[in-house]
Motif scaffolding. Structure first.
Motif, mmCIF file in Angstrom:
data_model
loop_
_atom_site.group_PDB
_atom_site.id
_atom_site.type_symbol
_atom_site.label_atom_id
_atom_site.label_comp_id
_atom_site.label_asym_id
_atom_site.label_seq_id
_atom_site.Cartn_x
_atom_site.Cartn_y
_atom_site.Cartn_z
ATOM 1 N N LEU A 13 46.181 38.698 30.917
ATOM 2 C CA LEU A 13 45.642 38.506 32.258
ATOM 3 C C LEU A 13 44.127 38.413 32.219
ATOM 4 O O LEU A 13 43.495 38.900 31.282
ATOM 5 C CB LEU A 13 45.995 39.700 33.147
ATOM 6 N N THR A 14 43.592 37.841 33.274
ATOM 7 C CA THR A 14 42.149 37.829 33.468
ATOM 8 C C THR A 14 41.745 39.046 34.292
ATOM 9 O O THR A 14 42.467 39.446 35.221
ATOM 10 C CB THR A 14 41.708 36.543 34.183
ATOM 11 N N LYS A 15 40.607 39.610 33.946
ATOM 12 C CA LYS A 15 40.082 40.777 34.665
ATOM 13 C C LYS A 15 40.080 40.540 36.164
ATOM 14 O O LYS A 15 39.738 39.450 36.632
ATOM 15 C CB LYS A 15 38.654 41.058 34.182
ATOM 16 N N SER A 79 44.122 45.577 40.328
ATOM 17 C CA SER A 79 43.010 44.834 39.741
ATOM 18 C C SER A 79 42.744 45.375 38.325
ATOM 19 O O SER A 79 42.167 46.454 38.163
ATOM 20 C CB SER A 79 41.762 44.985 40.605
ATOM 21 N N VAL A 80 43.180 44.623 37.318
ATOM 22 C CA VAL A 80 43.054 45.138 35.950
ATOM 23 C C VAL A 80 41.614 45.015 35.436
ATOM 24 O O VAL A 80 40.873 44.105 35.816
ATOM 25 C CB VAL A 80 44.019 44.420 34.984
ATOM 26 N N GLN A 81 41.268 45.927 34.554
ATOM 27 C CA GLN A 81 39.957 45.957 33.914
ATOM 28 C C GLN A 81 40.105 45.733 32.408
ATOM 29 O O GLN A 81 41.204 45.882 31.863
ATOM 30 C CB GLN A 81 39.282 47.304 34.181
ATOM 31 N N LEU A 82 39.007 45.387 31.779
ATOM 32 C CA LEU A 82 39.044 45.169 30.333
ATOM 33 C C LEU A 82 39.562 46.406 29.599
ATOM 34 O O LEU A 82 40.288 46.297 28.603
ATOM 35 C CB LEU A 82 37.657 44.800 29.808
ATOM 36 N N SER A 83 39.206 47.576 30.095
ATOM 37 C CA SER A 83 39.607 48.835 29.461
ATOM 38 C C SER A 83 41.096 49.137 29.603
ATOM 39 O O SER A 83 41.600 50.081 28.976
ATOM 40 C CB SER A 83 38.799 49.993 30.040
ATOM 41 N N ASP A 84 41.805 48.342 30.399
ATOM 42 C CA ASP A 84 43.257 48.533 30.540
ATOM 43 C C ASP A 84 44.031 47.883 29.405
ATOM 44 O O ASP A 84 45.247 48.076 29.308
ATOM 45 C CB ASP A 84 43.741 47.966 31.882
ATOM 46 N N SER A 85 43.353 47.116 28.580
ATOM 47 C CA SER A 85 44.013 46.509 27.426
ATOM 48 C C SER A 85 44.564 47.602 26.524
ATOM 49 O O SER A 85 43.817 48.451 26.004
ATOM 50 C CB SER A 85 43.025 45.646 26.633
ATOM 51 N N VAL A 111 46.903 42.599 27.511
ATOM 52 C CA VAL A 111 45.612 42.105 27.050
ATOM 53 C C VAL A 111 44.863 41.543 28.245
ATOM 54 O O VAL A 111 45.368 40.638 28.922
ATOM 55 C CB VAL A 111 45.771 41.016 25.972
ATOM 56 N N VAL A 112 43.698 42.085 28.522
ATOM 57 C CA VAL A 112 42.891 41.655 29.659
ATOM 58 C C VAL A 112 41.670 40.914 29.139
ATOM 59 O O VAL A 112 40.890 41.453 28.344
ATOM 60 C CB VAL A 112 42.464 42.852 30.526
ATOM 61 N N HIS A 113 41.498 39.673 29.620
ATOM 62 C CA HIS A 113 40.362 38.842 29.224
ATOM 63 C C HIS A 113 39.267 38.873 30.277
ATOM 64 O O HIS A 113 39.556 39.051 31.462
ATOM 65 C CB HIS A 113 40.828 37.405 29.008
ATOM 66 N N PRO A 114 38.012 38.649 29.861
ATOM 67 C CA PRO A 114 36.912 38.616 30.846
ATOM 68 C C PRO A 114 37.077 37.479 31.851
ATOM 69 O O PRO A 114 37.691 36.455 31.521
ATOM 70 C CB PRO A 114 35.659 38.397 29.980
#
Lengths: 114, 112
Positions: A13-15, A79-85, A111-114
């Protein structure tokens, strides 16, 4: 015996986007359901534990609702964040029936992308 | 916070060698578990115990023995290690049924 099914092996996903990780289960007895999170090179640790039927439980922006009618305990975040990866495991423990071992799903890698 | 300590954290051994992985928990938990973690398989239960002297067979027990010597200590033994046992091993503990499981930091075992 008990079983836990996580249908997605990998979610990318995207952030800032919402996410739902699926978890369904089978058991003869009344269960507690759990979500564990494992960041890279760390041990799994508890993220959420189910409450009563149809009641939402929340922690660190994540939430899940135990639905006994559909045997589900899906994990969500708005709302996912990069740190949720991380790797996310759904797990089940009976509250009766004499089965002492927890049952884990195979895990979903987020996996969360910027 | 529950504490589960594993040793060693990393281990390399040769095929056919003997390996003992150690685990100690200091929270008076009744239940202790040994898991292996491999990509695509998640956490697989090897052996578990619900008290000193008790041992239960898990889902993937072949090639492994375990012993619970005290309330605190749970050991995993590989008497003839094989390359297929190369994996990340987690020890865990929990209190009564229906409660959270606490994991150690893991032991990375490589069998060459």
């Amino acid at each position: 015996g008990d079983s836990v099914t996580q249908t997605e092996g990998l979610v990318t996903l995207t952030k800032g986007l919402p996410v739902m990780l699926n978890c369904t289960y089978q058991t003869t007895y009344s269960p507690f359901l759990f979500w564990y999170v494992q960041h890279l090179n760390e041990a799994p640790k508890l993220l959420l534990k189910s409450s009563t039927d149809n009641k939402r439980t929340e922690h660190q922006g994540f939430y899940a609702t135990l639905h006994k009618s559909s045997s589900s305990f899906h994990l969500q975040k708005s709302s996912v964040q990069l740190s949720d990866s991380a790797l996310y495991f759904c797990a089940l423990r009976e509250t009766s029936g004499g089965n002492y071992k927890p049952t884990f799903g195979k895990g979903t890698s987020l996996v969360v992308h910027p | 916070e529950a504490a589960v300590t594993q040793s060693p954290r990393n281990k390399v051994t040769v095929t056919g060698g003997n390996v003992t992985l150690s685990c100690r928990q200091t929270n008076s938990h009744n239940y202790m578990y040994w898991y292996r973690q491999d990509t695509g398989h998640g956490l697989r239960l090897i052996h578990y115990s619900y008290g000193a002297g008790n041992l239960q067979i898990g889902d993937v027990p072949d090639g492994y023995k375990a012993t619970r010597t005290t309330q605190e200590d749970f050991f995993l033994l590989l008497e003839l290690a094989s390359p297929s046992q190369t994996s990340l091993y987690f020890c865990a503990s929990s209190d009564r049924v229906g409660t959270e499981v606490f994991f150690g930091k893991g032991t990375r075992l490589t069998v060459v």
